[in-house]
Scaffold this motif. Structure first.
Motif, PDB file in Angstrom:
ATOM      1  N   ILE A 250       0.824  -1.215   0.000  1.00  0.00           N
ATOM      2  CA  ILE A 250       0.000   0.000   0.000  1.00  0.00           C
ATOM      3  C   ILE A 250       0.859   1.268   0.000  1.00  0.00           C
ATOM      4  O   ILE A 250       0.608   2.199  -0.765  1.00  0.00           O
ATOM      5  N   THR A 251       1.887   1.307   0.831  1.00  0.00           N
ATOM      6  CA  THR A 251       2.667   2.547   0.948  1.00  0.00           C
ATOM      7  C   THR A 251       3.501   2.800  -0.307  1.00  0.00           C
ATOM      8  O   THR A 251       3.578   3.936  -0.776  1.00  0.00           O
ATOM      9  N   LEU A 252       4.122   1.757  -0.853  1.00  0.00           N
ATOM     10  CA  LEU A 252       4.934   1.951  -2.062  1.00  0.00           C
ATOM     11  C   LEU A 252       4.046   2.362  -3.229  1.00  0.00           C
ATOM     12  O   LEU A 252       4.402   3.229  -4.030  1.00  0.00           O
ATOM     13  N   TYR A 253       2.874   1.749  -3.306  1.00  0.00           N
ATOM     14  CA  TYR A 253       1.946   2.107  -4.360  1.00  0.00           C
ATOM     15  C   TYR A 253       1.467   3.553  -4.192  1.00  0.00           C
ATOM     16  O   TYR A 253       1.370   4.310  -5.174  1.00  0.00           O
ATOM     17  N   ALA A 254       1.194   3.963  -2.964  1.00  0.00           N
ATOM     18  CA  ALA A 254       0.774   5.351  -2.711  1.00  0.00           C
ATOM     19  C   ALA A 254       1.870   6.327  -3.128  1.00  0.00           C
ATOM     20  O   ALA A 254       1.603   7.381  -3.719  1.00  0.00           O
ATOM     21  N   SER A 255       3.129   5.986  -2.836  1.00  0.00           N
ATOM     22  CA  SER A 255       4.232   6.853  -3.259  1.00  0.00           C
ATOM     23  C   SER A 255       4.327   6.916  -4.773  1.00  0.00           C
ATOM     24  O   SER A 255       4.531   7.993  -5.342  1.00  0.00           O
ATOM     25  N   SER A 256       4.185   5.790  -5.433  1.00  0.00           N
ATOM     26  CA  SER A 256       4.324   5.796  -6.896  1.00  0.00           C
ATOM     27  C   SER A 256       3.219   6.626  -7.531  1.00  0.00           C
ATOM     28  O   SER A 256       3.442   7.338  -8.508  1.00  0.00           O
ATOM     29  N   LEU A 257       2.024   6.565  -6.950  1.00  0.00           N
ATOM     30  CA  LEU A 257       0.915   7.372  -7.453  1.00  0.00           C
ATOM     31  C   LEU A 257       1.177   8.856  -7.207  1.00  0.00           C
ATOM     32  O   LEU A 257       0.983   9.695  -8.100  1.00  0.00           O
ATOM     33  N   ALA A 258       1.643   9.193  -6.007  1.00  0.00           N
ATOM     34  CA  ALA A 258       1.934  10.602  -5.696  1.00  0.00           C
ATOM     35  C   ALA A 258       3.025  11.142  -6.625  1.00  0.00           C
ATOM     36  O   ALA A 258       2.926  12.262  -7.120  1.00  0.00           O
TER      37      ALA A 258
END
Lengths: 263, 263
Positions: A250-258
């Motif tokens: 979840i966190t890595l995906y959130a960073s990639s989206l940001a």
């Protein structure tokens, strides 16, 4: 390769054990997905490919790619291959273990790095490496005390991602943090009790190194002290926590989206 | 309970096997986290709690909660408990298996449901149930052909979430979809080749049932045809896919966030 009792078969089989990997500086990639990615992205490290006739027919593109890369492809009996590994589905590669440290990183270009602090479970480590790859991360670091990246189950559960991006191991957390901070990254620690909510923070826009803690003990006090901020994923039901691989996903995906949105 | 060779110990141990669970309509929760949540949220289903002296001292709150709930708590020798299960860390509960079907759902109040289509791996199923719980989902459905929710590894890898929300099994996909659609939910299928990008779609704001496919074969053609839309999680690195548990974690979490924001 037809004799399942040969020394060579025993030697490959032994690479399932840590001691043999350390002694020989070799490890294995098992199964079509791992071998395909090893041949495609790490051919220089591949010493030998073993394949049964059945697997050659089923995945001819793997054999073709290996031969195109100038690799040794050994037709192998089903019995011999099953003795090498129970999880290979007829195709296995032996690779040279290449020592890698922080100097392998292209420090000027890092935007997203996953740091596993003493993550011990091979399935978790492999899944985090796969999540980092899917998020377009630049590297994964496993600190001293983590599971070995060359453990067969790490390689397998990464679904080939260990061959897609640099995975660095055997480094202390303080050294990792100091190097990545020096490269201009913010250091965020994923923590169920973190001070910032991942949904409402603007911390994600910047180049980031995420620290993920040990599956049993969570993030260490050292990691909390070293990080610029601790960040939590909000829980909406009755679950008390996420496991480390879920939190990392979840966190890595959130960073990639940001990062994609701020570009 | 001190005799590790007793019939009762053998009976509990047998619940690790599917045949014994079907014959007796019972199953086990192993380890402190699972037993704690079973006692807390499913006490009416708990027949017996077995606990070693060491585990009683380490987790007194579990024993207290079980006694408060009027449950039978059996002090058990370490040897007997280890024979019941290798994964119990000294505390284990036996539960009655309660058949549940779609009629158990409160159809008027559903906002988020996870549907696993023939998900076979117990670790994946347990992780998806945990992810659904963390996202505040109302229920999880495992279609016919999925792993049993009462398999010890499903219970364990759900970290107690099987006791937090309704988990319904043994239903065909078409029936599930028709019931959930009738309850006003949109039906989205998670698919690596999906037509909508989860980051740019506005589909998530509505009440949603997510379908997740089998780990080896992915989503079935039936599922694609039954869904209102297929949705993909974008991949930014070289990874070719996410595993089903990772995809479910990201999509359920994205839905929970969209619902929180649209409220």
């Amino acid at each position: 390769m037809t004799n399942a009792r040969s020394e060579r078969v025993a030697g490959v089989r032994a690479l399932g054990q840590r001691a043999a990997r350390l002694r020989t500086s070799r490890y294995v990639a098992e199964g079509p997905q791992s071998v395909r990615e090893a041949v495609r992205y790490a051919a220089a490290d591949v010493r030998d490919v073993y394949v049964t006739q059945q697997a050659s027919s089923r995945w001819p593109e793997i054999v073709d790619a290996a031969l195109d890369a100038g690799l040794y492809v050994h037709p192998t009996s089903t019995e011999a291959l099953e003795r090498m590994s129970a999880d290979a589905q007829g195709v296995l590669a032996v690779l040279d273990l290449r020592a890698s440290d922080l100097s392998a990183l292209d420090l000027g270009r890092l935007r997203l790095v996953a740091v596993c602090e003493e993550v011990r479970d091979p399935g978790n480590a492999g899944t985090i490496i796969r999540a980092a790859d899917a998020a377009g991360a630049d590297a994964v670091v496993l600190t001293t005390g983590s599971v070995e990246v060359t453990s067969p189950k790490v390689v397998r559960s990464s679904a080939g991602s260990v061959f897609h991006l640099p995975v660095i191991s055997g480094v202390g957390l303080a050294d990792v943090v100091s190097t990545l901070r020096g490269a201009g990254l913010d250091v965020l620690a994923a923590d169920g009790q973190g001070e910032h909510d991942i949904e409402s923070t603007s911390l994600l826009d910047r180049p980031t190194a995420w620290i993920f803690g040990n599956e049993a003990h969570g993030l260490s006090d050292d990691a909390r002290a070293l990080a610029d901020a601790t960040v939590r994923v909000p829980l909406r039901g009755r679950a008390e926590s996420l496991n480390v691989a879920m939190a990392a996903t979840i966190t890595l995906y959130a960073s990639s989206l940001a990062h994609a949105r701020s570009r």
